[in-house]
Write a protein that holds these residues in place. Structure first.
Motif, PDB file in Angstrom:
ATOM      1  N   ASP A 279       8.160  -7.839  -1.252  1.00 15.57           N
ATOM      2  CA  ASP A 279       8.577  -8.485  -2.492  1.00 15.57           C
ATOM      3  C   ASP A 279       7.851  -9.810  -2.725  1.00 15.57           C
ATOM      4  OD1 ASP A 279       9.686  -9.999  -0.532  1.00 15.57           O
ATOM      5  OD2 ASP A 279      11.765  -9.764  -1.182  1.00 15.57           O
ATOM      6  N   GLY A 280       6.816 -10.062  -1.952  1.00 17.10           N
ATOM      7  CA  GLY A 280       6.019 -11.279  -2.106  1.00 17.10           C
ATOM      8  C   GLY A 280       4.695 -11.073  -1.407  1.00 17.10           C
ATOM      9  N   PRO A 281       3.967 -12.124  -1.145  1.00 17.92           N
ATOM     10  CA  PRO A 281       2.691 -11.961  -0.440  1.00 17.92           C
ATOM     11  C   PRO A 281       2.905 -11.592   1.025  1.00 17.92           C
ATOM     12  CG  PRO A 281       3.125 -14.289  -0.839  1.00 17.92           C
ATOM     13  CD  PRO A 281       4.198 -13.524  -1.561  1.00 17.92           C
ATOM     14  N   ILE A 282       2.160 -10.587   1.485  1.00 19.89           N
ATOM     15  CA  ILE A 282       2.291 -10.142   2.867  1.00 19.89           C
ATOM     16  C   ILE A 282       0.908  -9.921   3.456  1.00 19.89           C
ATOM     17  CG2 ILE A 282       2.495  -7.702   2.185  1.00 19.89           C
ATOM     18  CD1 ILE A 282       4.472  -7.402   4.580  1.00 19.89           C
ATOM     19  N   LEU A 283       0.737 -10.271   4.713  1.00 16.82           N
ATOM     20  CA  LEU A 283      -0.524 -10.065   5.410  1.00 16.82           C
ATOM     21  C   LEU A 283      -0.309  -9.082   6.558  1.00 16.82           C
ATOM     22  CD1 LEU A 283      -3.396 -12.389   6.168  1.00 16.82           C
ATOM     23  CD2 LEU A 283      -2.391 -11.187   8.107  1.00 16.82           C
ATOM     24  N   ILE A 284      -1.083  -8.001   6.533  1.00 14.31           N
ATOM     25  CA  ILE A 284      -1.045  -6.992   7.597  1.00 14.31           C
ATOM     26  C   ILE A 284      -2.271  -7.201   8.475  1.00 14.31           C
ATOM     27  CG2 ILE A 284      -1.030  -4.527   8.126  1.00 14.31           C
ATOM     28  CD1 ILE A 284       0.021  -4.092   5.239  1.00 14.31           C
ATOM     29  N   HIS A 285      -2.044  -7.417   9.744  1.00 13.24           N
ATOM     30  CA  HIS A 285      -3.118  -7.721  10.693  1.00 13.24           C
ATOM     31  C   HIS A 285      -3.453  -6.456  11.478  1.00 13.24           C
ATOM     32  CE1 HIS A 285      -4.473 -10.580  14.217  1.00 13.24           C
ATOM     33  NE2 HIS A 285      -5.422  -9.731  13.846  1.00 13.24           N
ATOM     34  N   ALA A 286      -4.588  -5.834  11.134  1.00 10.08           N
ATOM     35  CA  ALA A 286      -5.010  -4.592  11.783  1.00 10.08           C
ATOM     36  C   ALA A 286      -6.218  -4.849  12.672  1.00 10.08           C
ATOM     37  CB  ALA A 286      -5.349  -3.538  10.735  1.00 10.08           C
ATOM     38  N   ILE A 287      -6.135  -4.387  13.903  1.00  8.61           N
ATOM     39  CA  ILE A 287      -7.242  -4.549  14.842  1.00  8.61           C
ATOM     40  C   ILE A 287      -8.079  -3.270  14.845  1.00  8.61           C
ATOM     41  CG2 ILE A 287      -7.878  -4.978  17.237  1.00  8.61           C
ATOM     42  CD1 ILE A 287      -5.214  -6.448  17.558  1.00  8.61           C
TER      43      ILE A 287
END
Length: 642
Positions: A279-287
């Motif tokens: 519901d807002g800004p989200i950062l997904i950290h994928a290696i």
């Protein structure tokens, strides 16, 4: 060379992402295998950016399977990883035209497909663009299909640039629904440097601290080897931050990760959860691993970042034999030679130690060589500080990337008359990378700055002299430009000579028409002169060497002794020829009836092709120079344009 195409029965049925919607997760897993094979096969034929695309195959499949592109806007930062994306979005039938004349661009391009909502090739723009789309969505911007989710995929190298943080700070403030995927392969073009890289290393392990992350199967305990080994690097929150926070959360993003970017099941779970709940800004950290799934790329030092055509079985690249050293190598070796005698010489590059040749310098003088990461603005001002401190910094940046540091060149270097030496690689048209990487504008944007010295090498020997000239110049900024690729094969001096500032040279004396060249079009000028000789026309040929300061004495002499003067340069209007025209006008020379022409790059962006074809589009090859001479000489001729 092996050119047999792989068998791809499932991929053969995919003509757009809509065809993926009915596939189960197992079929999507099969699709990733076929997509990886097709990417390897295609790039073996065309050359290009291999490792980056192989590293995001699973991510590409997962994104198109979960989201509704092109309504959902998927923006690839830099976009040298976009080949798998192009294959899935209706361009597979043209994928073996990548980076060729009239073929697919090697980067995302708005005019090429609605699945490329934002063009790219320079780094760190994706979050800003995605946020702009998100605002347009929420304010009712007019588009044919409307705007859904806005997703930016950015690498760990690109996220080190300041622009990415400016965008994240703004996104966190606005609070718009925005999805940023950090594709963390611990490697951009060169190994990433700086505090951001160290910070990401500390994020590779630790217990989940969000319910969302646990629900999305993002716990580190689910990561396979070697990612669990990375857990030992300890996911510690930066000191001084609130408990449970990360740098990204401090910027206003919900942080989810790290997750395994090659585990399709995990990726699908994460993306579906985010799509349903964010519901807002989200950062997904994928290696991920650059070059994943192709052993020769995985084993390469640069993980197969940029490759020529290659044999799929062996990975052996097919390269044309060199007839002369590359300009980049001549610059690097000349700088090394000068640095051996002058301990004040330093070198600065912005994440391009290999591309600029400065890896050689770093290997010899590591304490005097600085890779600042993808941060051209910082690189310029950092070099300015060194110059103010009494060093002799060489700031080696591609022409197209130097544009990113222009305010710093004006304010921090030129205004203070600091002797920063700018080594400008990839000047002029560069071939397969196309318009985004063309060095078309530096002559103009540097030559209009007070106190700036601007040189262009006509050949590799001249480049060696210009390195020596830059070392000796202590009275303000100085720049020298040179193209990509091999030199002309001229005889090389043992040591560069210091050129007199603002003085050109006469190559051949003639009559009637004077050809005044600035840069490596000189070889084309000489070819044109040979053709003109068969018609009984012998033009004077001169090498300007300097766009600023102009060799006014030589220019006036050429104007006085000839009926016509033609300038030739590998840059846009507003550069060398414009300065010559302004000077001649102010001197009243045109009142005497001198015919003047200026051959420059046309007022268009020229798409990718080999350099000769691009210069044909620009009408700047030998045949075009010959035609221009015949035109001003009053000889009618049919000219060929590409």
């Amino acid at each position: 060379m092996t050119t047999d195409r792989p068998k791809t029965p499932l991929l053969d049925k995919i003509h757009s992402p809509k065809d993926m919607k009915g596939l189960g997760d197992r079929d999507l897993e099969r699709l990733t295998q076929e997509l990886r094979s097709e990417t390897i096969s295609a790039v073996s034929v065309t050359g290009g950016h291999l490792g980056a695309g192989l590293g995001v195959v699973e991510l590409t499949v997962a994104l198109h399977a979960v989201f509704d592109t092109p309504r959902d806007r998927l923006i690839w930062d830099v976009s040298h990883q976009c080949y798998p994306h192009k294959i899935l979005t209706g361009r597979r039938d043209r994928i073996r035209t990548l980076r060729m004349k009239d073929g697919l661009s090697g980067f995302t391009k708005r005019s090429e497909s609605p699945y490329d909502p934002f063009g790219a090739a320079h780094s760190s723009t994706s979050i800003s663009a995605a946020l702009g789309f998100a605002v347009a969505r929420d304010l009712g911007g007019k588009t044919d299909e409307g705007i859904g989710d806005c997703i930016a995929v950015i690498g760990d190298g690109a996220i080190s640039a300041g622009m990415a943080y400016e965008a994240m700070n703004n996104a966190g403030h606005l609070g718009k629904r925005l999805i940023v995927i950090l594709n963390d392969n611990e490697m951009s073009i060169a190994p990433p440097v700086g505090a951001m890289s160290s910070y990401l290393s500390r994020l590779y392990a630790g217990a989940p601290f969000q319910e969302l992350k646990a629900a999305a199967k993002g716990a580190v305990s689910l990561l396979p080897q070697p990612f669990q080994d990375g857990a030992k690097r300890a996911k510690e929150m930066l000191k001084g931050m609130t408990v449970g926070g990360t740098l990204f959360e401090e910027l206003g993003f919900s942080y989810l990760g790290p997750i395994d970017g090659h585990d399709l099941e995990q990726l699908l779970s994460v993306l579906r959860t985010v799509k349903a709940r964010a519901d807002g800004p989200i950062l997904i950290h994928a290696i991920t691993q650059k070059g994943k799934g192709y052993a020769p790329a995985e084993a390469a030092r640069d993980k197969g970042h940029g490759v020529s055509k290659f044999d799929v079985v062996t990975g052996e690249q097919k390269k044309s034999p060199s007839n002369a050293p590359s300009y980049t190598k001549v610059f690097a070796e000349s700088l090394l030679q000068e640095a051996a005698d002058d301990p004040r010489i330093t070198a600065v590059t912005a994440a391009m130690p290999d591309g600029t040749g400065l890896k050689l310098f770093h290997d010899r003088y590591p304490s005097r060589c600085f890779d600042v990461g993808i941060a051209e603005q910082h690189a310029v001002t950092f070099a300015a500080g060194q110059a103010a401190g009494g060093l002799k910094p060489f700031c080696a940046i591609y022409s197209t990337f130097l544009q990113r540091g222009y305010d710093q060149i004006v304010h921090d270097v030129a205004l203070q008359r600091l002797p920063v030496r700018f080594a400008i690689d990839r000047a002029g048209l560069v071939g397969a990378d196309g318009a985004t990487h063309a060095g078309a504008f530096d002559i103009g944007f540097l030559s209009n700055l007070p106190g700036m010295v601007v040189m262009a090498a006509a050949d590799e020997a001249e480049l060696k002299h210009m390195v020596a000239t830059a070392v000796a110049h202590e009275y303000g900024p100085i720049a020298f430009r040179f193209p990509r690729g091999e030199g002309v094969g001229c005889e090389m001096p043992e040591r560069g000579e210091v050129l007199p500032i603002g003085k050109g040279r006469i190559i051949a004396d003639g009559a009637g028409v004077a050809l005044l060249s600035f840069g490596t079009r000189l070889s084309e000028v000489q070819k044109a002169a040979e053709a003109l000789a068969t018609r009984g026309i012998k033009p004077t040929i001169a090498d300007a060497r300097f766009a600023k300061p102009l060799d006014t004495e030589m220019i006036l002499d050429l104007a006085a002794r000839h009926d016509a003067l033609i300038t030739i340069e590998e840059g846009a209007v507003g550069g060398f020829g414009s300065h010559v025209a302004h000077f001649l006008a102010e001197e009243g020379v045109f009142d005497t009836g001198l015919k003047y022409r200026s051959m420059v790059l046309p007022d268009i962006f020229i798409d990718q092709a080999n350099p000769a074809d691009m210069y044909a589009v620009a009408a700047m090859n030998a045949e075009h120079i010959e035609a221009k001479v015949l035109e001003v000489s009053g000889v009618e001729v049919l000219t060929k344009r590409a």
